[in-house]
Design an enzyme around this catalytic site. Structure first.
Site, PDB file in Angstrom:
ATOM      1  N   TYR A 105      -1.621  11.450   2.452  1.00  0.00           N
ATOM      2  CA  TYR A 105      -2.424  11.720   1.254  1.00  0.00           C
ATOM      3  C   TYR A 105      -2.357  13.196   0.878  1.00  0.00           C
ATOM      4  O   TYR A 105      -2.257  13.550  -0.303  1.00  0.00           O
ATOM      5  CB  TYR A 105      -3.879  11.324   1.518  1.00  0.00           C
ATOM      6  CG  TYR A 105      -4.100   9.839   1.576  1.00  0.00           C
ATOM      7  CD1 TYR A 105      -4.347   9.106   0.417  1.00  0.00           C
ATOM      8  CD2 TYR A 105      -4.072   9.163   2.791  1.00  0.00           C
ATOM      9  CE1 TYR A 105      -4.566   7.727   0.481  1.00  0.00           C
ATOM     10  CE2 TYR A 105      -4.282   7.793   2.853  1.00  0.00           C
ATOM     11  CZ  TYR A 105      -4.525   7.083   1.691  1.00  0.00           C
ATOM     12  OH  TYR A 105      -4.730   5.730   1.750  1.00  0.00           O
TER      13      TYR A 105
ATOM     14  N   HIS B 182      -6.867  -6.536  -1.006  1.00  0.00           N
ATOM     15  CA  HIS B 182      -5.797  -5.564  -0.814  1.00  0.00           C
ATOM     16  C   HIS B 182      -4.837  -5.980   0.300  1.00  0.00           C
ATOM     17  O   HIS B 182      -3.664  -5.626   0.275  1.00  0.00           O
ATOM     18  CB  HIS B 182      -6.427  -4.208  -0.469  1.00  0.00           C
ATOM     19  CG  HIS B 182      -5.457  -3.099  -0.271  1.00  0.00           C
ATOM     20  ND1 HIS B 182      -4.775  -2.507  -1.311  1.00  0.00           N
ATOM     21  CD2 HIS B 182      -5.041  -2.457   0.857  1.00  0.00           C
ATOM     22  CE1 HIS B 182      -3.996  -1.548  -0.848  1.00  0.00           C
ATOM     23  NE2 HIS B 182      -4.131  -1.505   0.474  1.00  0.00           N
TER      24      HIS B 182
ATOM     25  N   ASP C   1       0.851  -1.193   0.000  1.00  0.00           N
ATOM     26  CA  ASP C   1       0.000   0.000   0.000  1.00  0.00           C
ATOM     27  C   ASP C   1       0.890   1.248   0.000  1.00  0.00           C
ATOM     28  O   ASP C   1       1.781   1.374  -0.845  1.00  0.00           O
ATOM     29  CB  ASP C   1      -0.965  -0.067   1.190  1.00  0.00           C
ATOM     30  CG  ASP C   1      -1.954   1.078   1.253  1.00  0.00           C
ATOM     31  OD1 ASP C   1      -2.907   1.078   0.467  1.00  0.00           O
ATOM     32  OD2 ASP C   1      -1.764   1.977   2.083  1.00  0.00           O
TER      33      ASP C   1
END
Length: 287
Positions: A207, A263, A100
């Site tokens: 982010y 994921h 990730d």
């Protein structure tokens, strides 16, 4: 397993260490919203195989420092942290593994600090330069990535994710993984990490940093190290096509798709991921 502290240009990272000092060094980088514990199924088997295993809480996560301000979370800074851990804790190039967000950091470390990377193993994370082009061409991926725009807002994402004992984060882990992947004990450890002062803002600033503090422009973004991309085909966040798109940035790359895996690949297929990592270590030792 012991814990050490590494000073990364004034930001102290907690790093879990296991295995013999003489073994080939492995640096495992977790993603959002995990911390070192995201690799707990791999640490002991890799150490038992003779590897020196280094697993940091990356900046903003777990018990590592959480500097204030988005500028502290740009991809260049995150890659510099990984290179510093490799230099100070291993003293030589490491076999770098990332999942990730940890995968994005691993990709970028291999680009801007190639001397620090002996091999690269990526789990469900695109090369940073591959993601934008793929996003522009695939509306389905744009739909999956809409949460990133929400994370750019001030304070509201923190309030939503932190409410009810971090209920939404807990539900996300459960909803996007195969049944039984995360136990109640696992979730309790994550909640403890998420509720540390400043943790949610720091985690979200990764982010925000990607959008507001782009990596320094470079003419070369190809990865020279031997690269293995591992991808769960039922990832709810990132399409498998990103694996193929990322191979275009590798000089020596290959990909393996894990049918039916989500994921959270290292949690669902722990033994296979250990075997893949050890395979990379062996392959990198062959001239």
């Amino acid at each position: 397993m012991e814990a050490i502290r590494i000073d990364c240009d004034g930001v102290n990272l907690d790093v879990r260490v296991a295995g013999p000092e003489s073994g080939p060094p492995l640096l495992l980088l977790h993603g959002f919203p995990e911390f070192w514990y995201g690799w707990h199924r791999q640490i002991a088997p890799l150490a038992a195989a003779g590897c020196r295993v280094l697993v940091p809480d990356q900046r903003g996560y777990g018990s590592s420092d959480k500097p204030r301000g988005v500028a502290h979370y740009g991809l260049d800074r995150l890659a510099a942290d990984a290179a510093t851990v490799a230099r100070l804790a291993a003293g030589r190039a490491v076999h770098l593994v990332g999942h990730d967000w940890g995968g994005l950091v691993a990709w970028w470390t291999a680009v801007v600090h190639p001397e620090s990377v002996a091999s690269l193993t990526i789990l469900n994370a695109p090369h940073p330069q591959a993601f934008g082009g793929y996003l522009a061409q695939h509306a389905s991926q744009r739909r999956r990535s809409r949460y990133i725009a929400f994370f750019q807002l001030p304070w509201l994402p923190e309030a939503m994710l932190g409410a009810g004992g971090c209920r939404r984060l807990r539900e996300t882990l459960l909803r996007t993984s195969r049944p039984g992947t995360f136990s109640d004990a696992d979730l309790a450890r994550y909640v403890e990490a998420w509720q540390r002062p400043g943790a949610l803002t720091a985690m979200l600033n990764w982010y925000r940093g990607l959008r507001r503090a782009r990596p320094a422009a470079r003419t070369g973004v190809r990865v020279r190290a031997r690269t293995r991309i591992l991808w769960g085909t039922r990832d709810r966040f990132l399409e498998p096509g990103l694996a193929e798109a990322s191979l275009a940035f590798c000089e020596r790359g290959e990909a393996r798709l894990f049918e039916g895996a989500s994921h959270w690949l290292q949690h669902e297929r722990p033994d296979e991921i250990v075997a893949e990592i050890l395979g990379q270590v062996r392959a990198a030792s062959v001239p």
